[in-house]
Design a protein around this motif. Structure first.
Motif, PDB file in Angstrom:
ATOM      1  N   ASN A 129       0.809  -1.210   0.000  1.00 43.47           N
ATOM      2  CA  ASN A 129       0.000   0.000   0.000  1.00 43.47           C
ATOM      3  C   ASN A 129       0.844   1.262   0.000  1.00 43.47           C
ATOM      4  OD1 ASN A 129      -2.382   1.594   0.061  1.00 43.47           O
ATOM      5  ND2 ASN A 129      -3.401  -0.102   1.079  1.00 43.47           N
ATOM      6  N   GLU A 130       2.028   1.152  -0.530  1.00 43.74           N
ATOM      7  CA  GLU A 130       2.887   2.275  -0.923  1.00 43.74           C
ATOM      8  C   GLU A 130       3.493   3.199   0.131  1.00 43.74           C
ATOM      9  OE1 GLU A 130      -0.485   2.584  -2.339  1.00 43.74           O
ATOM     10  OE2 GLU A 130      -0.159   1.332  -4.083  1.00 43.74           O
ATOM     11  N   PRO A 131       3.389   2.955   1.420  1.00 42.87           N
ATOM     12  CA  PRO A 131       4.008   3.935   2.318  1.00 42.87           C
ATOM     13  C   PRO A 131       5.529   3.917   2.276  1.00 42.87           C
ATOM     14  CG  PRO A 131       3.288   2.026   3.573  1.00 42.87           C
ATOM     15  CD  PRO A 131       2.762   1.844   2.186  1.00 42.87           C
TER      16      PRO A 131
ATOM     17  N   HIS B  48      -4.133 -12.412 -13.175  1.00 38.33           N
ATOM     18  CA  HIS B  48      -5.016 -11.584 -12.359  1.00 38.33           C
ATOM     19  C   HIS B  48      -4.414 -11.440 -10.959  1.00 38.33           C
ATOM     20  CE1 HIS B  48      -6.371 -15.349 -10.546  1.00 38.33           C
ATOM     21  NE2 HIS B  48      -6.954 -14.633  -9.611  1.00 38.33           N
ATOM     22  N   ALA B  49      -4.691 -10.324 -10.314  1.00 40.76           N
ATOM     23  CA  ALA B  49      -4.121 -10.039  -8.988  1.00 40.76           C
ATOM     24  C   ALA B  49      -2.602 -10.122  -9.028  1.00 40.76           C
ATOM     25  CB  ALA B  49      -4.694 -10.981  -7.932  1.00 40.76           C
ATOM     26  N   GLY B  50      -2.022  -9.597 -10.091  1.00 43.13           N
ATOM     27  CA  GLY B  50      -0.573  -9.664 -10.261  1.00 43.13           C
ATOM     28  C   GLY B  50       0.202  -8.635  -9.475  1.00 43.13           C
ATOM     29  N   LEU B  51      -0.504  -7.769  -8.776  1.00 39.81           N
ATOM     30  CA  LEU B  51       0.152  -6.782  -7.919  1.00 39.81           C
ATOM     31  C   LEU B  51      -0.002  -7.197  -6.464  1.00 39.81           C
ATOM     32  CD1 LEU B  51      -1.142  -3.457  -9.550  1.00 39.81           C
ATOM     33  CD2 LEU B  51       1.010  -4.637  -9.994  1.00 39.81           C
TER      34      LEU B  51
ATOM     35  N   CYS C  66      -4.104   4.723  -8.079  1.00 38.93           N
ATOM     36  CA  CYS C  66      -3.775   5.676  -9.159  1.00 38.93           C
ATOM     37  C   CYS C  66      -2.528   5.260  -9.936  1.00 38.93           C
ATOM     38  CB  CYS C  66      -3.601   7.088  -8.620  1.00 38.93           C
ATOM     39  SG  CYS C  66      -5.082   7.771  -7.865  1.00 38.93           S
ATOM     40  N   GLY C  67      -2.168   3.989  -9.850  1.00 38.91           N
ATOM     41  CA  GLY C  67      -1.061   3.490 -10.654  1.00 38.91           C
ATOM     42  C   GLY C  67       0.290   3.472  -9.990  1.00 38.91           C
TER      43      GLY C  67
ATOM     44  N   MET D 233       1.677   1.374  -7.682  1.00 35.11           N
ATOM     45  CA  MET D 233       2.330   0.063  -7.673  1.00 35.11           C
ATOM     46  C   MET D 233       2.949  -0.231  -9.039  1.00 35.11           C
ATOM     47  SD  MET D 233       2.124  -1.681  -4.724  1.00 35.11           S
ATOM     48  CE  MET D 233       2.099  -3.424  -5.142  1.00 35.11           C
ATOM     49  N   SER D 234       2.221   0.113 -10.083  1.00 35.12           N
ATOM     50  CA  SER D 234       2.707  -0.108 -11.444  1.00 35.12           C
ATOM     51  C   SER D 234       3.863   0.826 -11.781  1.00 35.12           C
ATOM     52  CB  SER D 234       1.573   0.100 -12.450  1.00 35.12           C
ATOM     53  OG  SER D 234       0.489  -0.762 -12.185  1.00 35.12           O
ATOM     54  N   ALA D 235       3.752   2.077 -11.355  1.00 35.40           N
ATOM     55  CA  ALA D 235       4.815   3.047 -11.634  1.00 35.40           C
ATOM     56  C   ALA D 235       6.122   2.636 -10.967  1.00 35.40           C
ATOM     57  CB  ALA D 235       4.396   4.438 -11.150  1.00 35.40           C
ATOM     58  N   TRP D 236       6.031   2.114  -9.716  1.00 35.52           N
ATOM     59  CA  TRP D 236       7.240   1.641  -9.033  1.00 35.52           C
ATOM     60  C   TRP D 236       7.900   0.536  -9.849  1.00 35.52           C
ATOM     61  CZ3 TRP D 236       9.599  -2.710  -7.323  1.00 35.52           C
ATOM     62  CH2 TRP D 236      10.654  -2.554  -6.419  1.00 35.52           C
ATOM     63  N   TYR D 237       7.087  -0.384 -10.348  1.00 37.25           N
ATOM     64  CA  TYR D 237       7.618  -1.490 -11.144  1.00 37.25           C
ATOM     65  C   TYR D 237       8.313  -0.984 -12.406  1.00 37.25           C
ATOM     66  CZ  TYR D 237       7.841  -5.735 -13.958  1.00 37.25           C
ATOM     67  OH  TYR D 237       8.287  -6.779 -14.726  1.00 37.25           O
ATOM     68  N   LEU D 238       7.664  -0.079 -13.119  1.00 37.58           N
ATOM     69  CA  LEU D 238       8.225   0.402 -14.382  1.00 37.58           C
ATOM     70  C   LEU D 238       9.538   1.144 -14.177  1.00 37.58           C
ATOM     71  CD1 LEU D 238       4.955   1.600 -16.160  1.00 37.58           C
ATOM     72  CD2 LEU D 238       6.374  -0.358 -16.767  1.00 37.58           C
ATOM     73  N   PHE D 239       9.561   2.067 -13.209  1.00 35.90           N
ATOM     74  CA  PHE D 239      10.802   2.783 -12.925  1.00 35.90           C
ATOM     75  C   PHE D 239      11.900   1.803 -12.499  1.00 35.90           C
ATOM     76  CE2 PHE D 239       8.581   6.965 -12.489  1.00 35.90           C
ATOM     77  CZ  PHE D 239       9.468   7.718 -13.230  1.00 35.90           C
ATOM     78  N   THR D 240      11.567   0.932 -11.548  1.00 33.49           N
ATOM     79  CA  THR D 240      12.571   0.019 -11.010  1.00 33.49           C
ATOM     80  C   THR D 240      13.084  -0.933 -12.076  1.00 33.49           C
ATOM     81  OG1 THR D 240      11.633   0.187  -8.781  1.00 33.49           O
ATOM     82  CG2 THR D 240      13.004  -1.729  -9.244  1.00 33.49           C
ATOM     83  N   ALA D 241      12.206  -1.386 -12.945  1.00 36.30           N
ATOM     84  CA  ALA D 241      12.624  -2.272 -14.027  1.00 36.30           C
ATOM     85  C   ALA D 241      13.603  -1.576 -14.980  1.00 36.30           C
ATOM     86  CB  ALA D 241      11.405  -2.767 -14.808  1.00 36.30           C
TER      87      ALA D 241
END
Length: 294
Positions: A156-158, A191-194, A200-201, A203-211
């Motif tokens: 949950n991003e904290p 499904h439920a891959g996060l 607002c994206g 979790m996905s943004a962390w993945y993209l930047f980190t990748a």
């Protein structure tokens, strides 16, 4: 004036104390962002005011226990307090172990207050390896076992900036190992891959930047922090029509450590990638290894 006066002092009225520490810490970062904008606009008075407000997080640090701690409406630390609990402790969607690191805009100052590089590195090691029993988060919204590694709450991003903090402890290889661990633990196809709420994206943004191999620890700051790329190559098309090419040589599941990283032929010595250095495009090259570069 009411709530602002309380926030300036590092606490809020008791009727909203359930999120008091989270609010103060997050507003401190928000105030820092406002200060950066004011500085860019030449508004020195606003810059000075909000730069001071951006340090309000310091009032919540309890040096006697080494954690951020909520205060009541008269400015005293809450007596009944559990640094592991995520419910009713002045935080939302995380506990003090996680939120005590929420100073993305002033991480070196935070590290100094906590006791220095060795202390922060040890704190991070414990965060990722200790056990957090279910009882500490079972009543907290949107936190499940799936989104936790040790006591690190990713779901949950904290704490999305936390793994990158090893970079300022003279142990950047630990950042590299941790971010690759998080990717493999918290993300999968289907499904439920996060591992939690995408909100607002983020979790996905962390993945993209980190990748891609870098991450904005403090959005509003000029620099991205280097991690460990998951991609072997990638191309980012920029708004000005240019592009940034990313190449990870010898990248593999075992080769998670960065031997060296260079931008347009020049090595990055401090594991920081300035935004100003990539807006005109170029080539970012990672040399990967299975051994940490200490």
């Amino acid at each position: 004036e009411g709530i602002g006066a309380y926030i300036d002092k590092g606490y809020v009225p008791s009727d909203v104390s359930g999120t008091s520490v989270s609010n103060t810490l997050e507003y401190a970062y928000d105030d820092w962002c406002i200060a950066q904008l004011a500085k860019k606009l030449g508004k020195e008075d606003i810059y000075t005011t909000f730069s001071k407000r951006a340090e309000s997080w310091k009032s919540l640090y309890d040096s006697s226990i080494g954690f951020m701690r909520p205060k009541n409406s008269v400015g005293k630390f809450q007596e009944k307090f559990d640094v592991l609990d995520t419910h009713g402790q002045g935080f939302i969607e995380g506990n003090s172990w996680n939120y005590s690191l929420y100073v993305p805009h002033q991480p070196t100052e935070m590290m100094a207050l906590m006791g220095g590089k060795k202390r922060l590195a040890s704190y991070l090691d414990s965060l990722f390896t200790m056990e957090l029993p279910d009882k500490y988060f079972e009543h907290t919204e949107d936190i499940t076992r799936d989104g936790i590694i040790g006591n690190y709450v990713h779901g949950n991003e904290p704490s999305h900036h936390v793994a990158y903090l090893y970079n300022i402890t003279n142990s950047p290889w630990k950042t590299q190992a941790r971010v690759r661990q998080i990717i493999r633990n918290q993300y999968h196809n289907g499904h439920a891959g996060l591992g939690g709420n995408d909100d607002c994206g983020q979790m996905s943004a962390w993945y993209l930047f980190t990748a891609l191999g870098f991450y904005p620890v403090a959005p509003g700051e000029d620099s991205y922090w280097i991690g460990s790329p998951l991609v072997k190559s990638a191309k980012v098309n920029l708004e000005n029509g240019r592009s940034l090419s990313i190449v990870a040589r010898n990248q593999s599941e075992k080769n998670v450590y960065v031997k060296s990283v260079s931008l347009n032929g020049r090595k990055l010595a401090d594991f920081l990638l300035p935004y100003s250095s990539i807006i005109n495009g170029g080539e970012l090259i990672f040399e990967m290894s299975n051994k940490p570069n200490k």
